[in-house]
Design a protein around this motif. Structure first.
Motif, PDB file in Angstrom:
ATOM      1  N   ASP A   1       0.826  -1.203   0.000  1.00  0.00           N
ATOM      2  CA  ASP A   1       0.000   0.000   0.000  1.00  0.00           C
ATOM      3  C   ASP A   1       0.862   1.255   0.000  1.00  0.00           C
ATOM      4  O   ASP A   1       2.085   1.189  -0.003  1.00  0.00           O
ATOM      5  N   ILE A   2       0.199   2.417  -0.003  1.00  0.00           N
ATOM      6  CA  ILE A   2       0.911   3.678  -0.112  1.00  0.00           C
ATOM      7  C   ILE A   2       1.863   3.876   1.052  1.00  0.00           C
ATOM      8  O   ILE A   2       2.951   4.445   0.904  1.00  0.00           O
ATOM      9  N   ALA A   3       1.495   3.392   2.239  1.00  0.00           N
ATOM     10  CA  ALA A   3       2.381   3.520   3.391  1.00  0.00           C
ATOM     11  C   ALA A   3       3.648   2.710   3.206  1.00  0.00           C
ATOM     12  O   ALA A   3       4.736   3.133   3.614  1.00  0.00           O
ATOM     13  N   ASP A   4       3.527   1.525   2.578  1.00  0.00           N
ATOM     14  CA  ASP A   4       4.722   0.735   2.298  1.00  0.00           C
ATOM     15  C   ASP A   4       5.684   1.511   1.399  1.00  0.00           C
ATOM     16  O   ASP A   4       6.901   1.462   1.585  1.00  0.00           O
ATOM     17  N   ALA A   5       5.119   2.228   0.419  1.00  0.00           N
ATOM     18  CA  ALA A   5       5.966   3.027  -0.468  1.00  0.00           C
ATOM     19  C   ALA A   5       6.680   4.130   0.303  1.00  0.00           C
ATOM     20  O   ALA A   5       7.881   4.383   0.095  1.00  0.00           O
TER      21      ALA A   5
ATOM     22  N   MET B   1       6.372  18.673 -13.619  1.00  0.00           N
ATOM     23  CA  MET B   1       6.598  18.959 -15.031  1.00  0.00           C
ATOM     24  C   MET B   1       5.534  18.282 -15.888  1.00  0.00           C
ATOM     25  O   MET B   1       5.111  17.164 -15.588  1.00  0.00           O
ATOM     26  N   PRO B   2       5.123  18.897 -17.032  1.00  0.00           N
ATOM     27  CA  PRO B   2       5.485  20.244 -17.458  1.00  0.00           C
ATOM     28  C   PRO B   2       4.691  21.307 -16.704  1.00  0.00           C
ATOM     29  O   PRO B   2       3.665  21.010 -16.104  1.00  0.00           O
ATOM     30  N   GLN B   3       5.160  22.533 -16.718  1.00  0.00           N
ATOM     31  CA  GLN B   3       4.498  23.609 -16.009  1.00  0.00           C
ATOM     32  C   GLN B   3       3.185  23.980 -16.706  1.00  0.00           C
ATOM     33  O   GLN B   3       2.979  23.724 -17.874  1.00  0.00           O
ATOM     34  N   GLY B   4       2.304  24.652 -16.014  1.00  0.00           N
ATOM     35  CA  GLY B   4       1.076  25.131 -16.621  1.00  0.00           C
ATOM     36  C   GLY B   4      -0.105  24.960 -15.696  1.00  0.00           C
ATOM     37  O   GLY B   4      -0.029  24.264 -14.685  1.00  0.00           O
ATOM     38  N   ALA B   5      -1.212  25.606 -16.029  1.00  0.00           N
ATOM     39  CA  ALA B   5      -2.401  25.516 -15.204  1.00  0.00           C
ATOM     40  C   ALA B   5      -2.943  24.088 -15.189  1.00  0.00           C
ATOM     41  O   ALA B   5      -3.455  23.615 -14.189  1.00  0.00           O
ATOM     42  N   LYS B   6      -2.829  23.418 -16.335  1.00  0.00           N
ATOM     43  CA  LYS B   6      -3.298  22.041 -16.385  1.00  0.00           C
ATOM     44  C   LYS B   6      -2.321  21.150 -15.635  1.00  0.00           C
ATOM     45  O   LYS B   6      -1.116  21.240 -15.822  1.00  0.00           O
ATOM     46  N   GLN B   7      -2.834  20.288 -14.781  1.00  0.00           N
ATOM     47  CA  GLN B   7      -1.959  19.428 -13.997  1.00  0.00           C
ATOM     48  C   GLN B   7      -1.189  18.510 -14.925  1.00  0.00           C
ATOM     49  O   GLN B   7      -1.663  18.054 -15.956  1.00  0.00           O
ATOM     50  N   ALA B   8       0.049  18.238 -14.516  1.00  0.00           N
ATOM     51  CA  ALA B   8       0.941  17.450 -15.347  1.00  0.00           C
ATOM     52  C   ALA B   8       0.460  16.008 -15.475  1.00  0.00           C
ATOM     53  O   ALA B   8      -0.172  15.465 -14.578  1.00  0.00           O
ATOM     54  N   ILE B   9       0.770  15.414 -16.622  1.00  0.00           N
ATOM     55  CA  ILE B   9       0.430  14.008 -16.824  1.00  0.00           C
ATOM     56  C   ILE B   9       1.106  13.158 -15.764  1.00  0.00           C
ATOM     57  O   ILE B   9       0.527  12.212 -15.228  1.00  0.00           O
ATOM     58  N   VAL B  10       2.354  13.509 -15.419  1.00  0.00           N
ATOM     59  CA  VAL B  10       3.067  12.742 -14.410  1.00  0.00           C
ATOM     60  C   VAL B  10       2.359  12.832 -13.069  1.00  0.00           C
ATOM     61  O   VAL B  10       2.236  11.859 -12.336  1.00  0.00           O
ATOM     62  N   ASN B  11       1.856  14.035 -12.732  1.00  0.00           N
ATOM     63  CA  ASN B  11       1.116  14.194 -11.471  1.00  0.00           C
ATOM     64  C   ASN B  11      -0.102  13.284 -11.452  1.00  0.00           C
ATOM     65  O   ASN B  11      -0.388  12.631 -10.452  1.00  0.00           O
ATOM     66  N   ASP B  12      -0.831  13.235 -12.552  1.00  0.00           N
ATOM     67  CA  ASP B  12      -2.021  12.402 -12.588  1.00  0.00           C
ATOM     68  C   ASP B  12      -1.659  10.920 -12.533  1.00  0.00           C
ATOM     69  O   ASP B  12      -2.396  10.102 -11.989  1.00  0.00           O
ATOM     70  N   GLY B  13      -0.501  10.573 -13.101  1.00  0.00           N
ATOM     71  CA  GLY B  13      -0.019   9.204 -12.963  1.00  0.00           C
ATOM     72  C   GLY B  13       0.302   8.861 -11.523  1.00  0.00           C
ATOM     73  O   GLY B  13       0.022   7.755 -11.044  1.00  0.00           O
ATOM     74  N   PHE B  14       0.875   9.820 -10.807  1.00  0.00           N
ATOM     75  CA  PHE B  14       1.134   9.659  -9.374  1.00  0.00           C
ATOM     76  C   PHE B  14      -0.197   9.436  -8.651  1.00  0.00           C
ATOM     77  O   PHE B  14      -0.304   8.587  -7.763  1.00  0.00           O
ATOM     78  N   GLY B  15      -1.217  10.214  -9.039  1.00  0.00           N
ATOM     79  CA  GLY B  15      -2.532  10.058  -8.433  1.00  0.00           C
ATOM     80  C   GLY B  15      -3.112   8.681  -8.661  1.00  0.00           C
ATOM     81  O   GLY B  15      -3.738   8.098  -7.774  1.00  0.00           O
ATOM     82  N   GLN B  16      -2.913   8.136  -9.873  1.00  0.00           N
ATOM     83  CA  GLN B  16      -3.394   6.790 -10.148  1.00  0.00           C
ATOM     84  C   GLN B  16      -2.681   5.781  -9.259  1.00  0.00           C
ATOM     85  O   GLN B  16      -3.280   4.823  -8.766  1.00  0.00           O
ATOM     86  N   GLY B  17      -1.374   6.026  -9.025  1.00  0.00           N
ATOM     87  CA  GLY B  17      -0.618   5.145  -8.135  1.00  0.00           C
ATOM     88  C   GLY B  17      -1.150   5.189  -6.720  1.00  0.00           C
ATOM     89  O   GLY B  17      -1.241   4.163  -6.039  1.00  0.00           O
ATOM     90  N   VAL B  18      -1.496   6.390  -6.255  1.00  0.00           N
ATOM     91  CA  VAL B  18      -2.074   6.521  -4.918  1.00  0.00           C
ATOM     92  C   VAL B  18      -3.393   5.759  -4.837  1.00  0.00           C
ATOM     93  O   VAL B  18      -3.656   5.027  -3.879  1.00  0.00           O
TER      94      VAL B  18
END
Length: 777
Positions: A78-82, A510-527
């Motif tokens: 789980d996320i705590a293990d990470a 990254m990348p910068q901008g008002a729209k959240q980064a694809i990487v951030n959303d990938g992190f969210g999917q991981g969470v």
């Protein structure tokens, strides 16, 4: 020593403070300097691996009435293990300190924000040291960049991470104290005992920890094998214990950021935009505002105008008088309705085709929610040409200091973040918006700044739990659920704090901008993947989340995404039980994967007398949840004689967290989770209209009042049966959520689909972009 909770003097230099006369401290002729390395690191790794395997062996023992679903990722990692794995390499840098005054000190790289962590960790240390709890002082460490990913308070993992290392440190300290006394007295260490922090010999000689601390710090001292206590030997751990800081809190002696007096720090408040994340274009009346009584200076921020004054009331008056122009912002035309439409349109499709009468489908929608802690955002910053200092309630102090340094054009190591206990965090304070604003203002005006948000700022411009929609589809054959799917679409949760330090934060930004980064959303999917799993055998299961980037200010929220995702699944379980015409409790019991899960469900059903006759207009609900390696169930009694004014009258909650350290603290966590579940399920949510929440105060944000809290709350803390320790900070929300909704559906005949259930705009909102009038004139 200077206690950072209560004494703030001039801004500290980067050099560590010298120890007081006669005091033995780690890092300088200190006690146990070399002890943490291998034991702590190896134990941290061991705890992590145990956590991976916690319930796997028993998870296959479901009822023969259920179609097995197999293991999900969260059940094994789980996320705590990470978070634990990320922090493991720097665990050797954490040290226990015993001075000649006999006081045991430990600076924990986590923040106390009401969860009682400093009390329970002090209990672990006192237990293994055989010293009084009052002799142990656990405080929040300032930012320590060398700890890298090991200083973020999140994921309900602190006790899972520190439980064994702290015990090893304390037990080793006791061994060294005993060895030092034996050497001085010329006796065998095995003939000595420890009572209340005093070494006692068979012939009656005694020595305190303080008297032995110098001798015990000798690196040539020989000690035997360190042995940890068995649970049967505990005198402190497992016993109900009041918080060590409780008296200070209720008497006002405990110092929060607003209480700190940093010399020269000037009160500052901000005039903000009329829409979320809008940017400042023009400050039209700068000269007039700076001539107002008490106003010292103004400063421009990306999202507002800061007014610096001699008092907070003068700063508030100045900010209220600001005439400014903002752009429209990324969500100026959005509302809960338009966002909901976008989420539904983005929802990932189900994989299983509908099967007519054998298919059950449901949808649930959750409004955005404010974190709603009592202490508003506040931070102090002193930015100088050679560096700076920050004071605030940081859940992630390392990345806060590093990001402020970059924003102020300073070397990354030159800004220090001092962690101050907070009156609530709930995930909001992994971000540090107030500290960043205070630092930027301090740099502009050349003075220390004490910046405070208004309550309206918190509700309207603070980061909120994002709006989300959940859809379910299940297929039933021969009276069994053979497949179950959950689809979640939500506004993107901002995870650009990373793992609490600059490198992972930059990656997720990254990348910068008002729209959240694809990487951030990938992190969210991981969470989502490592937090949300179904505890039930529901045949072929598939859970998927899609985050929609809209540019809204969001952040993690206590138990996100579990409170909405698992709370919704509990409601869907009730719909499946209704379809199959079976009792909701018996249905859950048959589907649950593990004996630990069934045990807590049985406990609340028995204690709460599930199925008893209820008065007209009243009903029971029951639900289950597992998270952070803990298992909990809730039985709720609801009075909904007036469906528009439902009220929880009784709650029975059972919690199995493996190894209970402080039952009183666990009970408090369950009661807090219950309060949030009642609020978010029944009445508390934000109405976003034209790009801004309407709510601007607690009179408008319908958080529960004391009269809404049930007078009958029973929390059953399950006994230690040798299972790995689990978290308690977040697990207590989803089960009450599902049980409340079930009871409401029973008593009203209305299956709730939108939450909170009762959500009218029954107040006059403050004007957008305006500060509310002062509470007292």
């Amino acid at each position: 020593m200077v206690d950072a909770q209560s004494t703030i003097g001039a801004a500290p230099s980067s050099a560590p403070a010298e120890p007081a006369a006669g005091e033995v401290r780690l890092g300088r002729r200190t006690f146990l300097t070399f002890l943490v390395g291998v034991p702590a690191l190896s134990l941290a790794t061991s705890v992590t691996l145990d956590g991976f395997l916690g319930d796997v062996a028993e998870a296959a023992t479901g009822s023969t009435q259920a179609v097995p679903s197999g293991q999900s990722i969260e059940e094994t990692f789980d996320i705590a293990d990470a978070i634990i794995m990320a922090g493991a390499p720097t665990m050797p840098l954490l040290k226990l300190d015993i001075g000649t005054d006999g006081i045991v000190r430990f600076d924990i790289p986590r923040i106390e924000m009401g969860q009682g962590m400093t009390t329970s960790m002090a209990m672990l240390i006192a237990e293994e040291l055989d010293c009084p709890l009052e002799q142990v002082k656990v405080t929040c460490a300032d930012a320590r960049p060398e700890l890298a990913c090991n200083q973020m308070t999140a994921g309900s993992c602190s006790h899972r991470q520190f439980h064994d290392p702290l015990r090893v440190l304390a037990a080793t300290a006791k061994m060294r104290m005993t060895a030092a006394a034996a050497q001085q007295w010329g006796v065998d260490p095995s003939t000595l005992s420890v009572h209340d922090g005093v070494i006692v010999s068979g012939d009656g000689r005694t020595a305190t920890f303080g008297e032995l601390s110098r001798a015990a710090a000798d690196p040539n001292l020989k000690i035997g094998q360190v042995r940890l206590k068995e649970a049967s030997q505990y005198k402190i751990v497992g016993k109900p214990t009041r918080r060590v800081d409780a008296l200070d809190i209720v008497t006002g002696r405990k110092k929060f950021t607003m209480d700190l007096q940093v010399p020269g720090a000037l009160p500052t408040m901000v005039r903000r935009a009329p829409t979320l994340n809008a940017e400042l274009q023009e400050f039209r009346n700068k000269a007039q505002v700076e001539k107002m009584p008490g106003v010292i200076a103004t400063a421009l921020l990306k999202n507002g105008v800061a007014v610096v004054a001699e008092t907070f009331e003068q700063a508030r008056a100045g900010a209220a008088a600001v005439e400014a122009v903002f752009d429209s912002g990324p969500v100026a035309n959005e509302s809960n309705e338009t966002v909901g439409q976008k989420l539904r349109a983005s929802m990932l499709p189900f994989m299983a085709p509908p099967a007519g009468e054998n298919t059950v489908e449901a949808e649930y929608e959750w409004a955005p929610a404010a974190h709603g802690f009592l202490e508003v955002e506040c931070a102090i910053a002193d930015i100088r040409s050679d560096g700076g200092d920050l004071w605030s309630g940081f859940q992630a102090p390392i990345v806060a200091a590093q990001q402020v340094a970059l924003a102020c054009g300073l070397p990354i190591e030159s800004v220090k973040a001092h962690v101050v206990p907070v009156g609530g965090g709930f995930g909001r304070r992994v971000f540090f918006d107030a500290a960043m604003e205070a630092a930027l203002v301090s740099k502009q005006v050349g003075r220390p700044i004490k910046l405070m948000w208004t309550r309206t700022d918190d509700f309207r411009h603070g980061r909120h739990r994002p709006q989300n929609v959940h859809r379910f589809r299940a297929t039933i054959l021969d009276g069994k659920v053979v497949s179950s799917e959950q689809r979640v679409a939500g506004v993107s949760t901002d995870y650009r704090h990373g793992l609490g330090e600059i490198f992972s934060a930059i990656i997720t930004e990254m990348p910068q901008g008002a729209k959240q980064a694809i990487v951030n959303d990938g992190f969210g999917q991981g969470v989502f993947t490592t937090m949300v799993s179904s505890p039930y055998n529901l045949g072929a299961q598939d859970k998927r989340q899609l985050e929609v980037s809209l540019g809204m200010p969001t952040s993690s929220y206590r138990s996100v995404p579990c409170q909405t995702a698992r709370g919704s699944e509990e409601m869907f379980i009730d719909e499946l039980a209704e379809k199959l015409k079976v009792d909701p409790y018996e249905f859950r019991r048959a589907l649950l994967k593990s004996d630990r899960s069934r045990a807590v469900l049985d406990a609340v059903a028995e204690r709460g007398q599930w199925g008893k006759a209820m008065p007209e207009g009243h009903a029971q609900g029951i639900a289950f949840h597992s998270e952070s390696r803990s298992h909990t169930a809730a039985l709720i009694e609801l009075d909904a004689r007036n469906p528009k004014l439902p009220r929880v009258t009784k709650a029975v909650i059972a919690i199995d967290c493996g190894k209970p350290i402080n039952p009183l603290g666990i009970i408090a966590q369950m009661e807090g989770g219950l309060a949030e579940a009642i609020s978010l399920t029944l009445k508390a949510g934000l109405h976003i209209v034209d790009g801004l929440p309407l709510e601007g105060s607690f009179s408008q944000y319908k958080w529960l009042r004391m009269r809404d809290m049930p007078s009958d709350i029973q929390v059953i803390v399950m006994p230690d049966k040798g299972d790995p320790i689990g978290g308690t900070g977040e697990v207590g929300m989803a089960a009450p959520t599902g049980a409340i909704a079930q009871a409401y559906a029973k008593v009203t005949g209305i299956r709730p689909r939108k939450f909170p259930i009762i959500h009218p705009v029954d107040f006059e909102p403050f004007a957008p972009g305006q500060l509310p009038p002062p509470a007292f004139s």
